[in-house]
Scaffold this motif. Structure first.
Motif, short mmCIF file in Angstrom:
data_model
loop_
_atom_site.label_atom_id
_atom_site.label_comp_id
_atom_site.label_asym_id
_atom_site.label_seq_id
_atom_site.Cartn_x
_atom_site.Cartn_y
_atom_site.Cartn_z
N VAL A 223 43.04 30.00 43.66
CA VAL A 223 43.80 30.95 42.83
C VAL A 223 43.14 31.10 41.47
CG1 VAL A 223 46.01 31.37 41.70
CG2 VAL A 223 45.95 30.52 44.05
N ALA A 224 42.71 29.99 40.85
CA ALA A 224 42.07 30.06 39.55
C ALA A 224 40.76 30.85 39.63
CB ALA A 224 41.81 28.65 39.01
N HIS A 225 39.98 30.62 40.68
CA HIS A 225 38.72 31.35 40.84
C HIS A 225 38.97 32.83 41.09
CE1 HIS A 225 36.61 27.36 42.14
NE2 HIS A 225 36.76 27.45 40.83
N ALA A 226 40.05 33.16 41.79
CA ALA A 226 40.35 34.57 42.03
C ALA A 226 40.68 35.29 40.73
CB ALA A 226 41.51 34.68 43.02
N VAL A 227 41.51 34.68 39.87
CA VAL A 227 41.85 35.30 38.58
C VAL A 227 40.61 35.45 37.71
CG1 VAL A 227 43.20 35.04 36.48
CG2 VAL A 227 44.22 34.46 38.68
N ALA A 228 39.79 34.39 37.66
CA ALA A 228 38.55 34.48 36.88
C ALA A 228 37.58 35.50 37.48
CB ALA A 228 37.90 33.10 36.79
N GLY A 229 37.55 35.60 38.81
CA GLY A 229 36.66 36.57 39.45
C GLY A 229 37.03 38.00 39.15
N PHE A 230 38.33 38.32 39.16
CA PHE A 230 38.77 39.67 38.79
C PHE A 230 38.36 39.99 37.36
CE2 PHE A 230 42.06 39.86 42.30
CZ PHE A 230 41.47 40.96 42.92
N ASN A 231 38.49 39.01 36.45
CA ASN A 231 38.13 39.24 35.05
C ASN A 231 36.62 39.38 34.87
OD1 ASN A 231 40.49 38.81 32.84
ND2 ASN A 231 40.95 37.67 34.72
N ALA A 232 35.84 38.80 35.79
CA ALA A 232 34.39 38.87 35.67
C ALA A 232 33.81 40.19 36.16
CB ALA A 232 33.74 37.71 36.42
N LEU A 233 34.61 41.00 36.84
CA LEU A 233 34.10 42.29 37.34
C LEU A 233 33.76 43.21 36.17
CD1 LEU A 233 36.59 42.98 40.28
CD2 LEU A 233 34.21 42.23 40.45
N PRO A 234 32.68 44.00 36.27
CA PRO A 234 32.35 44.94 35.18
C PRO A 234 33.41 46.02 35.06
CG PRO A 234 30.93 45.30 37.09
CD PRO A 234 31.71 44.05 37.37
N GLU A 235 33.67 46.42 33.82
CA GLU A 235 34.72 47.41 33.59
C GLU A 235 34.33 48.78 34.13
OE1 GLU A 235 35.88 47.52 29.55
OE2 GLU A 235 36.36 45.39 29.42
N ARG A 236 33.04 49.09 34.11
CA ARG A 236 32.60 50.41 34.59
C ARG A 236 31.30 50.25 35.35
NH1 ARG A 236 33.45 54.04 29.07
NH2 ARG A 236 35.71 53.75 28.90
N GLY A 237 31.16 51.05 36.39
CA GLY A 237 29.88 51.12 37.09
C GLY A 237 29.62 50.02 38.09
N GLY A 238 30.56 49.10 38.33
CA GLY A 238 30.32 48.02 39.28
C GLY A 238 30.60 48.45 40.70
N PRO A 239 30.10 47.70 41.68
CA PRO A 239 30.37 48.02 43.09
C PRO A 239 31.85 47.87 43.44
CG PRO A 239 29.28 45.89 42.91
CD PRO A 239 29.22 46.51 41.55
N VAL A 240 32.55 46.95 42.77
CA VAL A 240 33.99 46.76 42.98
C VAL A 240 34.69 47.13 41.67
CG1 VAL A 240 35.82 45.12 43.53
CG2 VAL A 240 33.58 44.93 44.64
N PRO A 241 35.63 48.07 41.70
CA PRO A 241 36.30 48.47 40.46
C PRO A 241 37.14 47.34 39.89
CG PRO A 241 37.36 49.48 42.37
CD PRO A 241 36.11 48.83 42.88
#
Length: 516
Positions: free
Chosen positions: A186-204
């Motif tokens: 669960v902790a890694h999932a929350v941190a993973g969502f926050n690590a996604l790029p705000e724009r232009g990434g493969p996963v929004p």
């Protein structure tokens, strides 16, 4: 007298210690021990943990190997009453028995609640639950991230509720919501969502996160009370809605989240508004806006008509201006006539003064004034010359030979000390310049070709005064001038070939070869 020998077998200390160790391990094997943790200081530098389990009458040493530590569902804490499952053994070096713990569980719900309350106070003291750090939820998120189990009923309830209220783009990060690895996932999932790029990434990147799980006992929900999960939710830059358990269930994640929902379904309802209600609200606001605009236009139209009724007619305004213009035109003609008559009378009064006799008298008067100025100029120049001549005579009277001699003596007296100071400096300057000249002369002599001539070489010059540098530069019969160290002599170029045999150098020239 010899003592009688006993027939009891002899053991070494190691043999006895190993025998005791085997006896204890064979007799007890796996045991469950209830006691209070004492002396716990965290993991040792080796990764193992050492502490004591005690009650009011006894205590036993306990150890948790570093390979067992990651698999523990509950981590030991100082003062916590637990039920430890493990193998009983001994430590031969210190002759102590100990329990090697492989599993830990709190000793009843009371212990869990005490641990939960202690952890809540600790995290609250760090400011993780402060209201001022909570973020405002977006009103209409474009993308929603959900951290939950992909196979349970929770994700279906959330998706169904979102579809009913306002269909949105949902990204599910699958995790375990119960078990040993649930908290870390669960902790890694929350941190993973926050690590996604705000724009232009493969996963929004989601605009909102939902951490959800169904109801259960306090043990089932314990993963959402772990510090790693609470800190990850508190550090999230994306707003988080906590929907863990039923309405009566409370976990530490609920305190750290930006919004706490009593159930996963309520979390979905808090995430988005009802689309139909939003459309109705927008339509109502549109109707009210259009009605207000129509009302405002009607009021402005009435006010415009009232203001227009109070304005004078344009013809009335023009008639007054036209009347003033006619009156001004009538008065202008009379004024022009009176002005012309006045100017004519003034001219006639001045014309009597502009006769030839008056002009002649004016010219004669100006001539007399000019002559007077010329006379005064001549006399003034004469007086100025007399003044300058008198001043010169006075000055010349002071310039006698005696005064000049006195001035020269005075100047000589002032210049004598300067001359005395300048003589040594002048001598030093002359000596310095002489030394510089001598050094330059020596340098010139060292670079002079005459030094080369003294070593046995010769300088050959043709009849034009040019230095002969090669055989091709002369012709048979041409006169040449040859300069050696002690003078010059002439020579003529013959047509006979010169022998290629090099003559032996003389013995007294230091081994220098001849040029000929």
């Amino acid at each position: 007298m010899d003592q009688p020998r006993s027939n009891a077998p002899e053991f070494t200390v190691s043999e006895l210690a190993q025998a005791v160790k085997r006896t204890v391990e064979d007799e007890f094997q796996y045991v469950r021990v209830r006691g209070e943790i004492s002396g716990f200081r965290g993991q040792h530098s080796s990764g193992h943990c050492y502490f004591t389990l005690k009650d009011d009458q006894a205590g036993i040493d306990a150890v948790i190997w570093k390979t067992t530590w990651p698999r523990l569902r509950f981590k030991p804490e100082e003062g916590l009453e637990i039920i430890a499952t493990g193998r009983l053994t001994t430590f031969p070096r210190s002759s102590k028995y100990q329990i090697v713990i492989e599993q830990i569980e709190p000793a009843g719900a009371g212990a869990l609640m005490a641990l939960l309350e202690e952890r809540r106070r600790k995290l609250a003291a760090e400011g993780l639950f402060a209201a001022e750090r909570k973020q405002k939820l977006p009103y209409l998120p474009r993308i929603i991230g959900v951290v939950t189990s992909p196979t349970g009923a929770v994700i279906r309830d959330i998706l169904h509720r979102l579809d009913d209220r306002f269909p949105s783009h949902v990204i599910v990060w699958p995790v375990r919501v119960q078990g040993e690895t649930a908290a870390a996932e669960v902790a890694h999932a929350v941190a993973g969502f926050n690590a996604l790029p705000e724009r232009g990434g493969p996963v929004p990147r989601p605009d909102l996160l939902i951490v959800a799980r169904g109801g259960g006992s306090i043990e089932d929900l314990w993963s959402f009370n772990e510090e790693i999960v609470v800190r990850a939710v508190a550090a999230s830059r994306i707003p988080v809605i906590s929907g863990v358990g039923h309405e009566t269930d409370t976990t530490l994640v609920d305190y750290a989240a930006d919004h706490r929902a009593p159930t996963p379904t309520a979390a979905a309802e808090a995430a988005v508004p009802v689309r139909a209600e939003l459309i109705a609200y927008v339509d109502d606001q549109g109707q009210r806006s259009r009605g207000g605009i129509r009302h405002q236009l009607g009021n402005r139209r009435d006010r415009l008509r009232a203001a227009a009724g109070q304005l004078p007619r344009p013809l009335d305004l023009l008639s007054l201006a036209r009347q003033r213009l006619d009156l001004a035109a009538t008065e202008l003609n009379a004024s022009l006539r009176h002005l012309g008559q006045g100017k004519r009378l003034a001219f006639e009064r001045s014309a009597g003064k502009l006769t030839p006799r008056v002009m002649v008298q004016r010219a004669e008067m100006l001539s007399r004034q000019l002559a007077e100025l010329s006379r005064r100029e001549a006399s003034g120049m004469a007086r100025l010359l007399e003044q300058k001549r008198a001043a010169y005579a006075t000055r010349a009277a002071t310039l006698t030979p005696t005064a000049l001699v006195a001035d020269l003596r005075h100047a000589n007296a002032r210049l004598a000390p300067c001359a005395e100071r300048l003589r040594p400096a002048l001598r030093r300057l002359v000596v310095q310049r002489g030394n510089d000249l001598t050094a330059l002369g020596k340098l010139l002599e060292s670079y002079s070709y005459k030094g080369v001539l003294e070593r046995g070489f010769a300088l050959v010059v043709d009849d034009q005064g040019h230095i002969v540098r090669s055989k091709a530069a002369v012709r048979p019969g041409q006169l040449l001038a040859i300069e050696v160290a002690d003078g010059q002599f002439g020579a003529a170029v013959s047509g006979a070939p010169v022998s290629r045999k090099r003559p032996r150098p003389p013995k007294d020239d230091g081994g220098q070869e001849s040029l000929f």
